[in-house]
Design an enzyme around this catalytic site. Structure first.
Site, PDB file in Angstrom:
ATOM      1  N   TRP A   1       0.785  -1.228   0.000  1.00 42.39           N
ATOM      2  CA  TRP A   1       0.000   0.000   0.000  1.00 42.39           C
ATOM      3  C   TRP A   1       0.816   1.276   0.000  1.00 42.39           C
ATOM      4  O   TRP A   1       0.278   2.361  -0.118  1.00 42.39           O
ATOM      5  CB  TRP A   1      -0.902   0.009   1.244  1.00 42.39           C
ATOM      6  CG  TRP A   1      -0.142  -0.451   2.473  1.00 42.39           C
ATOM      7  CD1 TRP A   1      -0.129  -1.708   2.993  1.00 42.39           C
ATOM      8  CD2 TRP A   1       0.750   0.319   3.287  1.00 42.39           C
ATOM      9  NE1 TRP A   1       0.714  -1.783   4.076  1.00 42.39           N
ATOM     10  CE2 TRP A   1       1.271  -0.537   4.286  1.00 42.39           C
ATOM     11  CE3 TRP A   1       1.176   1.648   3.290  1.00 42.39           C
ATOM     12  CZ2 TRP A   1       2.173  -0.115   5.257  1.00 42.39           C
ATOM     13  CZ3 TRP A   1       2.090   2.072   4.249  1.00 42.39           C
ATOM     14  CH2 TRP A   1       2.561   1.194   5.215  1.00 42.39           C
TER      15      TRP A   1
ATOM     16  N   LYS B   1      -3.211  -8.386  -7.701  1.00 45.36           N
ATOM     17  CA  LYS B   1      -3.965  -8.167  -6.459  1.00 45.36           C
ATOM     18  C   LYS B   1      -3.418  -6.921  -5.793  1.00 45.36           C
ATOM     19  O   LYS B   1      -2.300  -6.907  -5.302  1.00 45.36           O
ATOM     20  CB  LYS B   1      -3.843  -9.351  -5.497  1.00 45.36           C
ATOM     21  CG  LYS B   1      -4.888  -9.257  -4.389  1.00 45.36           C
ATOM     22  CD  LYS B   1      -4.477  -9.890  -3.086  1.00 45.36           C
ATOM     23  CE  LYS B   1      -3.621  -9.041  -2.200  1.00 45.36           C
ATOM     24  NZ  LYS B   1      -4.252  -7.833  -1.657  1.00 45.36           N
ATOM     25  N   PRO B   2      -4.216  -5.847  -5.781  1.00 43.06           N
ATOM     26  CA  PRO B   2      -3.748  -4.627  -5.120  1.00 43.06           C
ATOM     27  C   PRO B   2      -3.883  -4.789  -3.610  1.00 43.06           C
ATOM     28  O   PRO B   2      -4.586  -5.686  -3.142  1.00 43.06           O
ATOM     29  CB  PRO B   2      -4.718  -3.564  -5.638  1.00 43.06           C
ATOM     30  CG  PRO B   2      -6.004  -4.313  -5.859  1.00 43.06           C
ATOM     31  CD  PRO B   2      -5.613  -5.714  -6.266  1.00 43.06           C
TER      32      PRO B   2
ATOM     33  N   SER C   1       6.518  -7.423   2.595  1.00 49.84           N
ATOM     34  CA  SER C   1       7.414  -7.671   3.721  1.00 49.84           C
ATOM     35  C   SER C   1       8.224  -8.953   3.500  1.00 49.84           C
ATOM     36  O   SER C   1       7.790  -9.858   2.783  1.00 49.84           O
ATOM     37  CB  SER C   1       6.594  -7.793   5.007  1.00 49.84           C
ATOM     38  OG  SER C   1       5.675  -8.854   4.862  1.00 49.84           O
TER      39      SER C   1
ATOM     40  N   GLU D   1      10.543  -8.471  -3.985  1.00 49.48           N
ATOM     41  CA  GLU D   1      11.112  -7.171  -3.579  1.00 49.48           C
ATOM     42  C   GLU D   1      10.648  -6.949  -2.150  1.00 49.48           C
ATOM     43  O   GLU D   1       9.472  -6.644  -1.917  1.00 49.48           O
ATOM     44  CB  GLU D   1      10.583  -6.053  -4.487  1.00 49.48           C
ATOM     45  CG  GLU D   1      10.983  -6.170  -5.930  1.00 49.48           C
ATOM     46  CD  GLU D   1      12.451  -5.854  -6.188  1.00 49.48           C
ATOM     47  OE1 GLU D   1      13.125  -5.303  -5.288  1.00 49.48           O
ATOM     48  OE2 GLU D   1      12.923  -6.183  -7.277  1.00 49.48           O
ATOM     49  N   LEU D   2      11.554  -7.090  -1.190  1.00 50.19           N
ATOM     50  CA  LEU D   2      11.118  -7.192   0.207  1.00 50.19           C
ATOM     51  C   LEU D   2      11.597  -6.024   1.058  1.00 50.19           C
ATOM     52  O   LEU D   2      12.012  -5.001   0.552  1.00 50.19           O
ATOM     53  CB  LEU D   2      11.586  -8.539   0.766  1.00 50.19           C
ATOM     54  CG  LEU D   2      11.181  -9.750  -0.087  1.00 50.19           C
ATOM     55  CD1 LEU D   2      11.747 -11.034   0.478  1.00 50.19           C
ATOM     56  CD2 LEU D   2       9.667  -9.841  -0.222  1.00 50.19           C
TER      57      LEU D   2
ATOM     58  N   CYS E   1      10.364   1.258   1.350  1.00 47.59           N
ATOM     59  CA  CYS E   1      11.328   0.193   1.626  1.00 47.59           C
ATOM     60  C   CYS E   1      12.758   0.716   1.635  1.00 47.59           C
ATOM     61  O   CYS E   1      13.608   0.161   2.305  1.00 47.59           O
ATOM     62  CB  CYS E   1      11.170  -0.910   0.593  1.00 47.59           C
ATOM     63  SG  CYS E   1      11.120  -0.257  -1.076  1.00 47.59           S
TER      64      CYS E   1
ATOM     65  N   GLU F   1      13.063  -2.683  10.520  1.00 47.37           N
ATOM     66  CA  GLU F   1      12.452  -1.687   9.636  1.00 47.37           C
ATOM     67  C   GLU F   1      11.267  -1.058  10.376  1.00 47.37           C
ATOM     68  O   GLU F   1      10.306  -1.747  10.723  1.00 47.37           O
ATOM     69  CB  GLU F   1      11.966  -2.409   8.381  1.00 47.37           C
ATOM     70  CG  GLU F   1      11.388  -1.514   7.328  1.00 47.37           C
ATOM     71  CD  GLU F   1      10.823  -2.326   6.154  1.00 47.37           C
ATOM     72  OE1 GLU F   1      10.128  -3.333   6.389  1.00 47.37           O
ATOM     73  OE2 GLU F   1      11.080  -1.938   5.007  1.00 47.37           O
TER      74      GLU F   1
HETATM   75  P1  NDP Z   1       2.819  -7.334   3.289  1.00 55.47           P
HETATM   76  O1  NDP Z   1       3.872  -8.315   2.978  1.00 55.47           O
HETATM   77  O2  NDP Z   1       2.011  -7.505   4.511  1.00 55.47           O
HETATM   78  O3  NDP Z   1       1.767  -7.233   2.073  1.00 55.47           O
HETATM   79  C1  NDP Z   1       2.169  -7.032   0.741  1.00 55.47           C
HETATM   80  C2  NDP Z   1       1.127  -7.606  -0.192  1.00 55.47           C
HETATM   81  O4  NDP Z   1       1.058  -9.014  -0.008  1.00 55.47           O
HETATM   82  C3  NDP Z   1      -0.280  -7.077   0.075  1.00 55.47           C
HETATM   83  O5  NDP Z   1      -0.996  -6.964  -1.135  1.00 55.47           O
HETATM   84  C4  NDP Z   1      -0.876  -8.181   0.934  1.00 55.47           C
HETATM   85  O6  NDP Z   1      -2.278  -8.200   0.872  1.00 55.47           O
HETATM   86  C5  NDP Z   1      -0.264  -9.405   0.272  1.00 55.47           C
HETATM   87  N1  NDP Z   1      -0.230 -10.610   1.084  1.00 55.47           N
HETATM   88  C6  NDP Z   1      -0.286 -10.724   2.445  1.00 55.47           C
HETATM   89  N2  NDP Z   1      -0.257 -12.029   2.795  1.00 55.47           N
HETATM   90  C7  NDP Z   1      -0.173 -12.748   1.648  1.00 55.47           C
HETATM   91  C8  NDP Z   1      -0.103 -14.144   1.363  1.00 55.47           C
HETATM   92  N3  NDP Z   1      -0.124 -15.070   2.321  1.00 55.47           N
HETATM   93  N4  NDP Z   1      -0.028 -14.536   0.069  1.00 55.47           N
HETATM   94  C9  NDP Z   1       0.000 -13.622  -0.925  1.00 55.47           C
HETATM   95  N5  NDP Z   1      -0.084 -12.299  -0.714  1.00 55.47           N
HETATM   96  C10 NDP Z   1      -0.148 -11.859   0.557  1.00 55.47           C
HETATM   97  O7  NDP Z   1       3.561  -5.939   3.265  1.00 55.47           O
HETATM   98  P2  NDP Z   1       3.008  -4.526   3.696  1.00 55.47           P
HETATM   99  O8  NDP Z   1       1.712  -4.284   3.010  1.00 55.47           O
HETATM  100  O9  NDP Z   1       3.069  -4.399   5.165  1.00 55.47           O
HETATM  101  O10 NDP Z   1       4.090  -3.588   2.979  1.00 55.47           O
HETATM  102  C11 NDP Z   1       5.210  -3.130   3.608  1.00 55.47           C
HETATM  103  C12 NDP Z   1       6.439  -3.972   3.295  1.00 55.47           C
HETATM  104  O11 NDP Z   1       6.717  -3.947   1.903  1.00 55.47           O
HETATM  105  C13 NDP Z   1       7.668  -3.427   3.965  1.00 55.47           C
HETATM  106  O12 NDP Z   1       8.426  -4.445   4.565  1.00 55.47           O
HETATM  107  C14 NDP Z   1       8.452  -2.808   2.822  1.00 55.47           C
HETATM  108  O13 NDP Z   1       9.822  -2.713   3.061  1.00 55.47           O
HETATM  109  C15 NDP Z   1       8.106  -3.695   1.697  1.00 55.47           C
HETATM  110  N6  NDP Z   1       8.342  -3.013   0.428  1.00 55.47           N
HETATM  111  C16 NDP Z   1       9.411  -3.398  -0.358  1.00 55.47           C
HETATM  112  C17 NDP Z   1       9.726  -2.716  -1.519  1.00 55.47           C
HETATM  113  C18 NDP Z   1      10.892  -3.121  -2.385  1.00 55.47           C
HETATM  114  O14 NDP Z   1      10.975  -2.664  -3.533  1.00 55.47           O
HETATM  115  N7  NDP Z   1      11.817  -3.944  -1.920  1.00 55.47           N
HETATM  116  C19 NDP Z   1       8.936  -1.566  -1.955  1.00 55.47           C
HETATM  117  C20 NDP Z   1       7.858  -1.236  -1.063  1.00 55.47           C
HETATM  118  C21 NDP Z   1       7.574  -1.953   0.090  1.00 55.47           C
HETATM  119  P3  NDP Z   1      -3.195  -7.283   1.849  1.00 55.47           P
HETATM  120  O15 NDP Z   1      -2.461  -6.049   2.138  1.00 55.47           O
HETATM  121  O16 NDP Z   1      -4.381  -7.043   1.026  1.00 55.47           O
HETATM  122  O17 NDP Z   1      -3.475  -8.132   3.018  1.00 55.47           O
END
Ligand code: NDP
Length: 484
Positions: free
Chosen positions: A148, A172-173, A226, A246-247, A280, A382
């Site tokens: 998000w 999936k957004p 994450s 990309e985590l 991130c 983080e």
């Molecule tokens: P999450 O990992 O919680 O969620 C990311 C996406 O994955 C969301 O769309 C979420 O859905 C979905 N998701 C959650 N559980 C599952 C599952 N079991 N299977 C498949 N999809 C799933 O991350 P955050 O939303 O908290 O985002 C923040 C994180 O993203 C931070 O750690 C940040 O560093 C990282 N990030 C990395 C970047 C990079 O380029 N390396 C760039 C930006 C962010 P929903 O939200 O709808 O539940």
């Protein structure tokens, strides 16, 4: 309130699952609803992408490029509305949201231009009768999942590179910010993308996302989020697939005594607090050479205090808007409390803004804590909020050791005017990205990816496009003797 529809096989569908409310984090009010896609709807979207792949993958690249360019044009035309919609669900100030939409359009243009430059290779064999051609072909169906914090850009990197390569996608957004991604899909439909090439299903990651990951239809999962969820996805695959992750990060900044301090402070304030630190590649921790430590702290505290925190819809050019949800706000407060308990010194922020009208929103002042040590969460986890920890170092090797003392390896930052220091640090920092005297580690024309627990694969640039292509070796045997 009417539900915003999902896009499945070129058709906008309401969805049969429960409604999910989307809230404005600056006001707490509901700004829209979407459906929680049912398993049957997710399956339908995946099958549509599979069916559409046959035609889309065979189209000449120049044709795919034309559609991407048209999408870029429409996105630019609608950028003000798209930006305001993003602010209403994500919290970032409108000007920043519009900037993100412009960068999304640039991404489409970038990959449209790359589309016609996907070349193969000709490899000589041991015998002149043979020749090897290496050609690149699209992987197939891609399931794209993103978070998000950058609702448009992070989807755009996957969609633009995937479609350019000839792949079809189901996206999936994030549950918190699905409205602006759906409006972007509308731009793509209006640009003339054929039914099924791009689909979007809304809902929770733990169900909708998980189903996409476990389905045997996608040939690739492109995920940003994450590290914990990235690892879970890797472990829950039921068949062999390509995977891009990309985590998370835990990004250090090093400021030596040879730095231009004003530039370093400007960079530190921008990359620690932009988008409320919910990025991130945000700077989480800063190491300053002792001779520059107190002057740097004084300037950074002043810079943080001067930043304007406000409702991003009311005040489009505020520096910080609301945080996107309660979770990063709570984590920011926890990391701050932990640092103060362990002896850190608060030099800026540390509280919600007191301006009237912000009481119902998720706001927090940009916060700087000094004299930090590596037993504090602010230095090792983080935060994903508007908090940065600072500490002093004496020897360059000590700064490198502390900067690398993390399981993550996404981005690192260095400020110095000394060439030897630039060379030393950029060689020794274990990160996929090292930005020197700037804080823009990710640009569309250079590969961007994390090392260690920050992920696998890259996005951006030609390398980001290659992640959506398979190699095919075609070995030819000629019979020139027959021509004698
Ligand atoms: P999450 O990992 O919680 O969620 C990311 C996406 O994955 C969301 O769309 C979420 O859905 C979905 N998701 C959650 N559980 C599952 C599952 N079991 N299977 C498949 N999809 C799933 O991350 P955050 O939303 O908290 O985002 C923040 C994180 O993203 C931070 O750690 C940040 O560093 C990282 N990030 C990395 C970047 C990079 O380029 N390396 C760039 C930006 C962010 P929903 O939200 O709808 O539940």
């Amino acid at each position: 309130m009417t539900r915003t529809k999902m896009l499945i096989d070129g058709v906008w569908v309401v969805g049969e699952g429960d409604a999910i409310e989307v809230r404005n984090p600056a006001r707490g009010s509901v700004v829209g609803t979407v459906s929680h896609a049912t398993p049957a709807e997710v399956d339908l979207a995946l099958r549509a992408a599979r069916l559409a792949f046959g035609d889309w993958s065979k189209r000449p690249p120049v044709e795919r490029a034309r559609l991407l360019k048209r999408a870029a044009h429409i996105i630019r035309e609608r950028k003000s509305d798209l930006g305001r919609l993003m602010t209403s669900e994500q919290g970032k100030p409108v000007n920043e949201a519009v900037g993100e939409i412009s960068k999304l359009a640039d991404t489409f243009d970038f990959y449209a231009e790359e589309a016609t430059r996907v070349f193969g290779e000709i490899i000589p064999n041991d015998s002149n009768a043979y020749q090897s051609l290496v050609v690149r072909e699209p992987i197939g169906v891609v399931a794209a999942i993103s978070p998000w914090n950058y609702p448009a850009e992070l989807i755009g990197w996957k969609v633009a590179a995937g479609l350019t390569a000839g792949c079809t996608l189901v996206v999936k957004p994030p549950e918190l910010t699905p409205l602006s991604p759906l409006a972007i899909m509308e731009c793509m439909v209006d640009a003339g993308l054929p039914a099924g090439t791009i689909n979007m299903v809304t809902g929770k990651g733990s169900t909708v996302g998980q189903q996409m990951v476990e389905s045997d239809i996608p040939d690739k999962i492109a995920f940003t989020g994450s590290s914990a969820v990235g690892l879970h996805i890797q472990q829950s695959l039921k068949n062999i697939k390509r995977l891009s992750l990309e985590l998370g990060g835990n990004c250090p900044m090093i400021v030596t005594a040879q730095a231009n301090l004003d530039q370093a402070v400007k960079g530190a304030a921008r990359r620690s607090f932009r988008n409320c630190g919910q990025i991130c590649i945000a700077i989480n921790r800063i190491y300053v050479e002792r001779a520059a430590y107190e002057p740097f702290l004084e300037k950074l505290a002043a810079a943080a205090d001067s930043l304007v925190v406000d409702d991003g819809l009311e005040n489009p050019d505020a520096d910080l808007g609301a945080l996107c949800s309660q979770e990063p706000l709570d984590k920011t407060k926890q990391h701050l409390a932990d640092a103060l308990e362990r002896g850190a010194r608060l030099v800026a922020g540390g509280r919600a803004p007191d301006a009237p009208g912000l009481e119902n929103g998720l706001f927090f002042r940009p916060t700087v804590v000094a004299d930090c040590s590596h037993d504090m969460k602010v230095m090792t986890e983080e935060t994903f909020g508007p908090l940065v920890g600072v500490t002093a170092f004496d020897k360059h090797a000590e700064a490198v050791r502390m900067a690398n003392d993390t399981p993550y390896g996404l981005a690192s930052y260095l400020y110095t005017k000394n060439m030897d220091e630039m060379r030393y640090y950029s060689r020794h920092l274990d990160y996929g990205n090292v930005a020197v005297n700037n804080v823009d580690a990710g640009i569309i024309s250079a590969p961007y990816g994390g090392w260690k627990q920050s992920g696998i694969g890259v996005e951006h640039a030609r390398e980001g496009l290659l992640e959506y292509l398979n190699y095919k070796h075609v070995r030819l045997c000629f019979d020139e003797d027959a021509l004698q």
